[in-house]
Write a protein that holds these residues in place. Structure first.
Motif, short mmCIF file in Angstrom:
data_model
loop_
_atom_site.label_atom_id
_atom_site.label_comp_id
_atom_site.label_asym_id
_atom_site.label_seq_id
_atom_site.Cartn_x
_atom_site.Cartn_y
_atom_site.Cartn_z
N THR A 20 18.85 32.47 24.98
CA THR A 20 19.55 33.90 25.52
C THR A 20 18.71 34.42 26.76
O THR A 20 17.78 33.88 27.03
N ASP A 21 19.56 35.18 27.22
CA ASP A 21 18.99 35.97 28.64
C ASP A 21 17.56 36.48 28.29
O ASP A 21 16.57 36.60 28.96
N LYS A 22 17.55 37.27 27.07
CA LYS A 22 16.33 37.99 26.67
C LYS A 22 15.22 36.85 26.30
O LYS A 22 14.25 37.28 26.72
N ARG B 12 14.92 33.87 27.82
CA ARG B 12 14.35 33.43 29.51
C ARG B 12 13.55 34.65 29.91
O ARG B 12 12.44 34.20 30.54
N TYR B 13 13.99 35.73 29.72
CA TYR B 13 13.40 36.98 30.39
C TYR B 13 11.90 36.96 29.96
O TYR B 13 10.74 37.19 30.61
N VAL C 216 16.75 42.04 28.96
CA VAL C 216 16.47 41.95 30.09
C VAL C 216 16.25 43.24 30.86
O VAL C 216 17.13 44.17 30.87
N TYR D 135 16.15 38.57 37.89
CA TYR D 135 17.07 39.19 37.23
C TYR D 135 18.09 40.33 37.91
O TYR D 135 19.09 40.72 37.35
#
Length: 83
Positions: free
Chosen positions: A2-4, A6-7, A49, A81
């Protein structure tokens, strides 16, 4: 991933640039940053994010240096981001 996730990975990677001065403990959505030379402890809880809660666990006069280090890392990652 997920983006989270990856963040969190990106933030961990940027924070590790200074591991000669700091110890990082990563557990799920939490990163604990401990200063090896001044004893400050800060917990970062990542909710998404660019959504990070910063808790100072052990405050010392030098804690401002640790917070500056964390802030620079957050700025660097957030720029990637577009947050």
């Amino acid at each position: 991933m997920t983006d989270k996730e990856r963040y969190i990975d990106d933030l961990r990677f940027v924070l590790q640039d200074e591991t000669e001065y700091y110890t990082l403990v990563i557990k799920n959505d939490t990163i604990i940053v401990s200063s090896d030379y001044n004893g400050a402890e800060v917990i970062l809880t990542i909710y998404g994010v660019g959504v990070v809660n910063i808790n100072i666990i052990k405050y010392l006069p030098e804690t401002a240096e640790t917070l500056t280090y964390i802030t620079h890392a957050l700025d660097k990652v957030n720029k990637e981001y577009m947050v």
